[in-house]
Design an enzyme around this catalytic site. Structure first.
Site, PDB file in Angstrom:
ATOM      1  N   SER A 181     -21.461  40.705  50.236  1.00 47.88           N
ATOM      2  CA  SER A 181     -20.849  39.391  50.012  1.00 47.88           C
ATOM      3  C   SER A 181     -19.764  39.201  51.064  1.00 47.88           C
ATOM      4  O   SER A 181     -19.161  40.173  51.538  1.00 47.88           O
ATOM      5  CB  SER A 181     -20.211  39.344  48.630  1.00 47.88           C
ATOM      6  OG  SER A 181     -19.351  38.227  48.520  1.00 47.88           O
ATOM      7  N   TYR A 202     -15.343  43.537  42.127  1.00 46.06           N
ATOM      8  CA  TYR A 202     -16.598  43.149  42.795  1.00 46.06           C
ATOM      9  C   TYR A 202     -16.381  43.172  44.303  1.00 46.06           C
ATOM     10  O   TYR A 202     -17.181  43.749  45.052  1.00 46.06           O
ATOM     11  CB  TYR A 202     -17.021  41.761  42.317  1.00 46.06           C
ATOM     12  CG  TYR A 202     -18.134  41.123  43.117  1.00 46.06           C
ATOM     13  CD1 TYR A 202     -19.462  41.489  42.947  1.00 46.06           C
ATOM     14  CD2 TYR A 202     -17.847  40.112  44.048  1.00 46.06           C
ATOM     15  CE1 TYR A 202     -20.480  40.888  43.679  1.00 46.06           C
ATOM     16  CE2 TYR A 202     -18.858  39.507  44.778  1.00 46.06           C
ATOM     17  CZ  TYR A 202     -20.173  39.893  44.596  1.00 46.06           C
ATOM     18  OH  TYR A 202     -21.168  39.292  45.327  1.00 46.06           O
TER      19      TYR A 202
END
Ligand code: NAP
Length: 260
Positions: free
Chosen positions: A136, A150
């Site tokens: 990401s 995350y």
């Protein structure tokens, strides 16, 4: 056309599902892995004869090893393995607990390591292959406080991907290792994040420059055609990363002013 066998984890929804359908429509053989068997079966049926659904929980190493075996039994070899499964979180560093942190590492880092350990020996044996880790933009620029662990997990994935690429470069030049860093993608990801996603974040995301899962799938398909070390799927991300690393304190201050 060069027909490839591609294993995709997290293929029951979102980016992974779009990638499976896209590659199948172009004649590739695809192995779709995730926990929701019904969704996988429907997607495999839409993909046609070259699509295989294999129920897999990627946080369990034996299941990832079994996925590799099923792919080899069905198609005789694996050309590309996409570690795409992942899960977000909706808690800041101070709000989360140890179990939250462990879940982020299991879903986003250890899951990909199990994939690496399963498939890279096969690539080494045949002298070729392409490993793709879907990370990401938050793994490079940790801008979303509520995605805390995350972002940390994806940063760890970025490092492991770079280490593996360098390890293999000299000894196995036919093996490619790539990192994919999407920005905001319009999938169920915010809903399925651990503890959900805060309302304010939904509003910010809606206003941001987002992509469809199809656009990200197209970017990954392009990467399979022409392997590269890493890609941002959203063209604006590279500039943001440069601005962030050029002046972290200044960048954070501008962000805080915008939020306040
Ligand atoms: N959407 C975004 O804004 C965005 C941005 C940057 C990066 N990403 C990354 O892109 C990847 C795909 O995300 P997405 O947006 O497509 O999310 P999504 O729509 O929530 O899909 C996630 C996929 O991962 C699978 N999955 C989750 N945990 C799993 C497990 N333990 N075992 C097997 N499969 C598992 C889910 O399937 P089952 O529930 O059926 O197992 C589903 O197929 C993730 O790595 C995510 O971190 C997404």
């Amino acid at each position: 056309m060069d027909v490839k066998t591609v294993v995709i984890t997290g293929a029951s929804a979102g980016i992974g599902a779009e990638l499976g359908l896209l590659l199948a429509s172009r004649g590739h053989r695809v192995v779709l892995a995730a926990r929701r068997q019904d969704e996988l079966d429907k997607l495999a049926a839409r993909g046609g004869g070259g699509s295989l659904a294999v129920r897999t929980d990627v946080t369990r190493r034996q299941e990832v090893e079994a996925l590799k075996r099923r792919a080899l039994e069905a198609f005789g070899g694996i050309d590309v393995w996409v570690n795409n499964a992942g899960r977000g979180i909706g808690r800041t560093v101070l709000e989360m607990d140890e179990a939250d942190f462990d879940e982020m590492m299991a879903s986003n880092v250890k899951s990909a390591l199990y994939g690496i350990w399963a498939v890279v020996p096969h690539f080494q044996e045949k002298g070729s292959g392409h490993l793709i880790n879907v990370s990401s933009f938050l793994g490079r620029v940790p801008l979303a406080a509520y995605r805390s662990a995350y972002s940390a997990a994806k940063s760890a994935l970025n490092s492991l991907t770079a280490n593996l690429r360098m390890d293999l470069k000299a000894s196995h030049p036919g093996i490619h290792v790539s990192l994919v860093m999407p920005g905001i993608v319009r999938t169920e990801f915010p809903l399925r994040s651990l503890h959900g996603t805060p309302q304010a974040a939904w509003r910010a995301a809606a206003a941001a420059d987002s992509q469809s899962p199809r656009e990200v799938a197209e970017a990954i398909a392009g990467l399979i055609r022409e392997p590269r070390a890493e890609i941002y799927t959203n063209p604006s991300s590279a500039d943001t990363a440069l601005a962030y690393f050029g002046d972290v304190a200044g960048f954070e201050e501008r962000m805080a002013r915008r939020r306040g």
